[in-house]
Write a protein that holds these residues in place. Sequence first.
Motif, PDB file in Angstrom:
ATOM      1  N   LEU A 184       0.792  -1.228   0.000  1.00  0.00           N
ATOM      2  CA  LEU A 184       0.000   0.000   0.000  1.00  0.00           C
ATOM      3  C   LEU A 184       0.826   1.280   0.000  1.00  0.00           C
ATOM      4  O   LEU A 184       0.308   2.355  -0.301  1.00  0.00           O
ATOM      5  CB  LEU A 184      -0.938   0.012   1.221  1.00  0.00           C
TER       6      LEU A 184
ATOM      7  N   ARG B 163      -5.258   5.029   2.348  1.00  0.00           N
ATOM      8  CA  ARG B 163      -5.360   3.655   1.859  1.00  0.00           C
ATOM      9  C   ARG B 163      -4.714   2.668   2.836  1.00  0.00           C
ATOM     10  O   ARG B 163      -5.138   1.514   2.934  1.00  0.00           O
ATOM     11  CB  ARG B 163      -4.709   3.543   0.476  1.00  0.00           C
TER      12      ARG B 163
ATOM     13  N   GLY C 232      -6.797  -0.221   4.472  1.00  0.00           N
ATOM     14  CA  GLY C 232      -6.330  -1.540   4.076  1.00  0.00           C
ATOM     15  C   GLY C 232      -6.067  -2.459   5.257  1.00  0.00           C
ATOM     16  O   GLY C 232      -6.228  -3.680   5.142  1.00  0.00           O
TER      17      GLY C 232
END
Length: 323
Positions: free
Chosen positions: A221, A255, A259
Amino acid sequence: MPNLDLPILVVDDAKFSSMVVGRTLRNAGYRDVRVANNATAALQLIEQRPVSVLIADWLMPEMDGLELTDQVRQQDEQNNHYTYVILLTARESVQALSQAFDRGVDDFIYKSDMTKQLIPRIFAADRMADRQNTLLRANALLIENNRELEATNIVDLETGLGNNKYGRERLSEMLRHAESRGGACAYVLCGIRNWQELKRKHPPSIMSELAVGISRRLNTLIRPIDALCRVGDNQYAIIAYFPTSDHCTTTAFRRLFDGINHKALKTTAGYISVEAGMVLCRADAEHGTPSVQDMERTAVQGLVDAYETRRFTETAPVFSENA
C-alpha cells in the motif's frame, strides 16, 4: 604429544605427598607445576593465574577436597574457565565416589596406586580441559559476535522489514532532505490496538503470521519511494517525503488505514481482523527541522489519541529552535 606447559596445581596438607606428586610430574617433563599446602592457599594461586588441572587431597583440614572443588567451580563460572579436578583418595566405596562426582569432581587417583595412575590420568585431564576451555572460548566469542550483530543489525528478523534502528536512520535522512530541499517529512506510526488481546487468543506461531501479514499488506500500500519499518512488537512506521507540504496529509495515507482495518488477514488459524490506530506526524521544513526524538515522541503521543478516537489523526512536533 602431551602439553608439557599444562598449568597444574597440586594441593595436599602432607608436604611429603605433594612433593612426591610434584616430582613425578616434573620428571615426566611438565614445567608449570605449582604446589599449595592447603585449600585457601590453592584458591589464592588459582585467582592469580587459572590452572587446567587441579590435583587435591580429599581429606584436608579446614577445607577438604570437595569443599575446594565447590570454590573452584565458582571461580570457573566467574572466569569463564574450566578446571579439571582430580582428587587423591583412599576411599573406594561407590557411595563416596558418587558423592564426589555430584560435587563436580572429574576424576580420582587412589593413593595406593598413585605412581602408576598419575601420568596417564594427567594425559586424559589435559585433553578434557583443553576441549572444555576451547568450547568456552568459542562460546564467548559467539556471544560477543552476536552482541555486535545486534548492535549493527537494521533488519527485523521476523518480518524482514527495517527495524527501529533502520527507521531512525531513514527518518534522520528524510528530515535532512526536507530541510535542504524544502517540502515536508512524514512519519506515519501504525499501531495494532488489539494486539495484546490477540496474543491471549493465539499461539506465537499465529502472531508471527499476523506480523508478517501486516508487513506485507502495508508494503503493497505504500509508495515505492517510502520506507516501511517495524519499530515495535505491534507498531510499524512509514517514512516519506513530499516536495510540496500541502500534499503531506492523512489523505495521502488513507489507503493504509483502510487496508489494515477493513480487510482481515489470512492465517493458518483462519482470517483474523486487526484494529489499527494510525497517526501522521509531519515536519514542514518552513517551520524548522525537529529531531528524530521529537518526531518519535510526538507520534507516540498522537497514537494514544488515535487509539481512543479510532480515527486517523494528524500531529506535528513542538520543538525548540536549537533542538
